[in-house]
Design a protein around this motif. Structure first.
Motif, PDB file in Angstrom:
ATOM      1  N   GLY A 137      38.448  29.541  29.103  1.00 49.64           N
ATOM      2  CA  GLY A 137      38.820  30.090  27.805  1.00 49.64           C
ATOM      3  C   GLY A 137      40.094  30.902  27.803  1.00 49.64           C
ATOM      4  O   GLY A 137      40.338  31.680  26.873  1.00 49.64           O
ATOM      5  N   LEU A 138      40.962  30.708  28.810  1.00 52.82           N
ATOM      6  CA  LEU A 138      42.165  31.527  28.946  1.00 52.82           C
ATOM      7  C   LEU A 138      43.407  30.647  29.061  1.00 52.82           C
ATOM      8  O   LEU A 138      43.325  29.441  29.265  1.00 52.82           O
ATOM      9  CB  LEU A 138      42.050  32.436  30.177  1.00 52.82           C
ATOM     10  N   THR A 139      44.567  31.280  28.909  1.00 57.01           N
ATOM     11  CA  THR A 139      45.856  30.601  29.035  1.00 57.01           C
ATOM     12  C   THR A 139      46.730  31.382  30.007  1.00 57.01           C
ATOM     13  O   THR A 139      46.363  32.470  30.477  1.00 57.01           O
ATOM     14  CB  THR A 139      46.579  30.521  27.681  1.00 57.01           C
ATOM     15  N   HIS A 140      47.905  30.833  30.270  1.00 61.79           N
ATOM     16  CA  HIS A 140      48.864  31.519  31.131  1.00 61.79           C
ATOM     17  C   HIS A 140      49.226  32.892  30.567  1.00 61.79           C
ATOM     18  O   HIS A 140      49.590  33.798  31.321  1.00 61.79           O
ATOM     19  CB  HIS A 140      50.135  30.663  31.255  1.00 61.79           C
ATOM     20  N   TYR A 141      49.091  33.048  29.270  1.00 58.42           N
ATOM     21  CA  TYR A 141      49.625  34.237  28.604  1.00 58.42           C
ATOM     22  C   TYR A 141      48.602  35.358  28.444  1.00 58.42           C
ATOM     23  O   TYR A 141      48.954  36.454  27.994  1.00 58.42           O
ATOM     24  CB  TYR A 141      50.209  33.831  27.248  1.00 58.42           C
ATOM     25  N   ASN A 142      47.349  35.095  28.801  1.00 63.45           N
ATOM     26  CA  ASN A 142      46.372  36.190  28.701  1.00 63.45           C
ATOM     27  C   ASN A 142      45.429  36.253  29.902  1.00 63.45           C
ATOM     28  O   ASN A 142      44.502  37.070  29.914  1.00 63.45           O
ATOM     29  CB  ASN A 142      45.548  36.080  27.404  1.00 63.45           C
ATOM     30  N   VAL A 143      45.677  35.446  30.933  1.00 59.20           N
ATOM     31  CA  VAL A 143      44.725  35.379  32.035  1.00 59.20           C
ATOM     32  C   VAL A 143      44.597  36.710  32.767  1.00 59.20           C
ATOM     33  O   VAL A 143      43.493  37.123  33.139  1.00 59.20           O
ATOM     34  CB  VAL A 143      45.075  34.221  33.000  1.00 59.20           C
ATOM     35  N   VAL A 144      45.712  37.441  32.977  1.00 60.23           N
ATOM     36  CA  VAL A 144      45.590  38.694  33.729  1.00 60.23           C
ATOM     37  C   VAL A 144      45.097  39.844  32.860  1.00 60.23           C
ATOM     38  O   VAL A 144      44.782  40.915  33.375  1.00 60.23           O
ATOM     39  CB  VAL A 144      46.906  39.092  34.427  1.00 60.23           C
ATOM     40  N   ASP A 145      45.032  39.643  31.535  1.00 61.86           N
ATOM     41  CA  ASP A 145      44.433  40.662  30.666  1.00 61.86           C
ATOM     42  C   ASP A 145      42.912  40.602  30.696  1.00 61.86           C
ATOM     43  O   ASP A 145      42.236  41.537  30.264  1.00 61.86           O
ATOM     44  CB  ASP A 145      44.875  40.454  29.207  1.00 61.86           C
ATOM     45  N   SER A 146      42.371  39.512  31.187  1.00 55.33           N
ATOM     46  CA  SER A 146      40.939  39.266  31.100  1.00 55.33           C
ATOM     47  C   SER A 146      40.164  40.004  32.192  1.00 55.33           C
ATOM     48  O   SER A 146      40.595  40.034  33.356  1.00 55.33           O
ATOM     49  CB  SER A 146      40.657  37.763  31.227  1.00 55.33           C
ATOM     50  N   PRO A 147      39.015  40.565  31.849  1.00 59.24           N
ATOM     51  CA  PRO A 147      38.142  41.120  32.889  1.00 59.24           C
ATOM     52  C   PRO A 147      37.782  40.094  33.958  1.00 59.24           C
ATOM     53  O   PRO A 147      37.486  40.465  35.096  1.00 59.24           O
ATOM     54  CB  PRO A 147      36.901  41.564  32.107  1.00 59.24           C
ATOM     55  N   LEU A 148      37.815  38.806  33.612  1.00 57.33           N
ATOM     56  CA  LEU A 148      37.519  37.771  34.605  1.00 57.33           C
ATOM     57  C   LEU A 148      38.521  37.787  35.752  1.00 57.33           C
ATOM     58  O   LEU A 148      38.165  37.503  36.903  1.00 57.33           O
ATOM     59  CB  LEU A 148      37.523  36.385  33.942  1.00 57.33           C
ATOM     60  N   PHE A 149      39.784  38.107  35.440  1.00 56.40           N
ATOM     61  CA  PHE A 149      40.789  38.166  36.508  1.00 56.40           C
ATOM     62  C   PHE A 149      40.455  39.299  37.471  1.00 56.40           C
ATOM     63  O   PHE A 149      40.480  39.117  38.700  1.00 56.40           O
ATOM     64  CB  PHE A 149      42.193  38.364  35.930  1.00 56.40           C
ATOM     65  N   ALA A 150      40.151  40.481  36.936  1.00 56.27           N
ATOM     66  CA  ALA A 150      39.809  41.615  37.797  1.00 56.27           C
ATOM     67  C   ALA A 150      38.551  41.329  38.606  1.00 56.27           C
ATOM     68  O   ALA A 150      38.498  41.591  39.819  1.00 56.27           O
ATOM     69  CB  ALA A 150      39.633  42.879  36.954  1.00 56.27           C
ATOM     70  N   THR A 151      37.531  40.771  37.952  1.00 57.54           N
ATOM     71  CA  THR A 151      36.275  40.477  38.640  1.00 57.54           C
ATOM     72  C   THR A 151      36.490  39.471  39.767  1.00 57.54           C
ATOM     73  O   THR A 151      35.969  39.629  40.880  1.00 57.54           O
ATOM     74  CB  THR A 151      35.239  39.921  37.640  1.00 57.54           C
ATOM     75  N   THR A 152      37.262  38.430  39.488  1.00 62.78           N
ATOM     76  CA  THR A 152      37.534  37.392  40.489  1.00 62.78           C
ATOM     77  C   THR A 152      38.322  37.962  41.661  1.00 62.78           C
ATOM     78  O   THR A 152      38.014  37.693  42.829  1.00 62.78           O
ATOM     79  CB  THR A 152      38.301  36.229  39.842  1.00 62.78           C
ATOM     80  N   THR A 153      39.363  38.735  41.355  1.00 62.26           N
ATOM     81  CA  THR A 153      40.192  39.331  42.411  1.00 62.26           C
ATOM     82  C   THR A 153      39.359  40.241  43.290  1.00 62.26           C
ATOM     83  O   THR A 153      39.416  40.145  44.541  1.00 62.26           O
ATOM     84  CB  THR A 153      41.350  40.114  41.776  1.00 62.26           C
ATOM     85  N   LEU A 154      38.565  41.103  42.698  1.00 62.89           N
ATOM     86  CA  LEU A 154      37.758  42.037  43.482  1.00 62.89           C
ATOM     87  C   LEU A 154      36.690  41.309  44.287  1.00 62.89           C
ATOM     88  O   LEU A 154      36.418  41.662  45.454  1.00 62.89           O
ATOM     89  CB  LEU A 154      37.118  43.068  42.563  1.00 62.89           C
ATOM     90  N   ALA A 155      36.073  40.285  43.698  1.00 65.68           N
ATOM     91  CA  ALA A 155      35.047  39.536  44.423  1.00 65.68           C
ATOM     92  C   ALA A 155      35.624  38.909  45.676  1.00 65.68           C
ATOM     93  O   ALA A 155      34.986  38.875  46.742  1.00 65.68           O
ATOM     94  CB  ALA A 155      34.433  38.471  43.522  1.00 65.68           C
ATOM     95  N   PHE A 156      36.875  38.410  45.590  1.00 72.67           N
ATOM     96  CA  PHE A 156      37.491  37.748  46.727  1.00 72.67           C
ATOM     97  C   PHE A 156      37.944  38.762  47.784  1.00 72.67           C
ATOM     98  O   PHE A 156      37.668  38.596  48.971  1.00 72.67           O
ATOM     99  CB  PHE A 156      38.656  36.879  46.282  1.00 72.67           C
ATOM    100  N   ILE A 157      38.666  39.789  47.373  1.00 69.72           N
ATOM    101  CA  ILE A 157      39.211  40.711  48.370  1.00 69.72           C
ATOM    102  C   ILE A 157      38.134  41.614  48.981  1.00 69.72           C
ATOM    103  O   ILE A 157      38.316  42.144  50.085  1.00 69.72           O
ATOM    104  CB  ILE A 157      40.374  41.559  47.815  1.00 69.72           C
ATOM    105  N   ASP A 158      37.013  41.783  48.271  1.00 70.29           N
ATOM    106  CA  ASP A 158      35.939  42.624  48.805  1.00 70.29           C
ATOM    107  C   ASP A 158      34.881  41.839  49.549  1.00 70.29           C
ATOM    108  O   ASP A 158      33.927  42.424  50.070  1.00 70.29           O
ATOM    109  CB  ASP A 158      35.285  43.426  47.664  1.00 70.29           C
ATOM    110  N   ALA A 159      35.034  40.516  49.617  1.00 71.10           N
ATOM    111  CA  ALA A 159      34.048  39.693  50.319  1.00 71.10           C
ATOM    112  C   ALA A 159      34.100  39.996  51.815  1.00 71.10           C
ATOM    113  O   ALA A 159      35.160  40.294  52.375  1.00 71.10           O
ATOM    114  CB  ALA A 159      34.337  38.216  50.072  1.00 71.10           C
ATOM    115  N   GLU A 160      32.952  39.904  52.450  1.00 65.60           N
ATOM    116  CA  GLU A 160      32.886  40.124  53.899  1.00 65.60           C
ATOM    117  C   GLU A 160      33.486  38.933  54.633  1.00 65.60           C
ATOM    118  O   GLU A 160      33.344  37.803  54.210  1.00 65.60           O
ATOM    119  CB  GLU A 160      31.429  40.325  54.317  1.00 65.60           C
TER     120      GLU A 160
END
Length: 263
Positions: free
Chosen positions: A240-263
């Protein structure tokens, strides 16, 4: 708010939060504060977020060299060393995603994990109509840009606000240069999460292809994850996102944190 003399450039950066460092790289014609404002608090809740302004963007004045993504990757590698960071995570979007990828390719020993968002690895992967629009980016477009957030930000924070036409010329020239980082991505040693909107500047199939270069999508993952990519890589297509709003989305933060915080 600080500056670092690195790699021949006086690079602006700011720091938010505390914890394991995360270097966060913005998109073209913007700055860290412009692109990550909506998700910064979430990212900085348990991480020290370092937000640089790339060459010629935001509070970082331009220097006498082209805008080249590999060179900007070297800038960030030098910033990591300057700050004495021990293998921070690095994430970036669009232009910043390309720069983040180059940090991982050129300075793998300096990075723990990478998140590369909305950044194609071949120029030809971008939709043709967008390539045509990019061909019109130059100093002559200043009048059309004056009502945009990018122009307003630059006038407010840039050391030399009058340089905006030069930035348009440089970024326009950079977008005309052909590139293909297929071979470099295939040899990437840093665990990397490829992120894209489901309606991005490149089709989802391109990002799936990039994941494939990283040993992704080659087999069933297995009950215990034993079939996942050998290098710890991952893929996220955000709905449900585009190039122009993807980093505004909570999904971006959730995805980034899930990956960098994974064991």
């Amino acid at each position: 708010m600080s500056y670092a003399e690195v790699n021949g450039i006086n690079l602006y950066y700011e720091t938010h939060g505390s914890g394991r460092p995360l270097v966060l790289l913005h998109g073209g014609l913007g700055s860290g504060e412009m692109f990550y404002g909506p998700v910064l608090d979430a990212l900085a809740e348990q991480h020290q977020v370092i937000l640089p302004d790339l060459q010629g963007h935001g509070r970082t004045a331009d220097v006498d060299r082209p805008l080249e993504i590999p060179t900007m990757g070297d800038d960030i590698g030098a910033l990591i060393a300057h700050l004495g960071l021990e293998q921070p995570d690095v994430a970036g979007f669009s232009l910043g995603g390309g720069v983040a990828l180059q940090v991982g390719i050129r300075h793998p020993e300096k990075v723990r994990r990478l998140v590369v968002a909305s950044a194609g690895i071949r120029r030809s992967a971008t939709y043709p109509e967008l390539l045509a629009q990019q061909g019109q980016v130059n100093a002559a477009a200043v009048e059309f840009m004056k009502e945009t957030p990018m122009y307003e930000l630059y006038q407010r924070v840039a050391p030399r606000p009058e340089d905006f036409p030069k930035l348009l010329d440089k970024i326009g020239a950079a977008m005309q240069v052909d590139f293909d980082f297929t071979a470099e991505v295939r040899g990437l040693q840093v665990p990397t999460c490829i992120v894209a909107a489901d309606a991005d500047m490149c089709p989802p199939s391109h990002f799936v292809e990039v994941f494939g270069l990283l040993d992704g999508g080659q087999r069933d993952g297995g009950w215990m994850g034993e079939g996942r990519p050998k290098g710890g890589h991952a893929l996220a297509i955000l709905p449900g996102l585009t190039h122009y709003n993807v980093v505004d989305s909570p999904l971006f933060a959730t995805t980034t944190l899930a990956f960098i915080d994974a064991e």
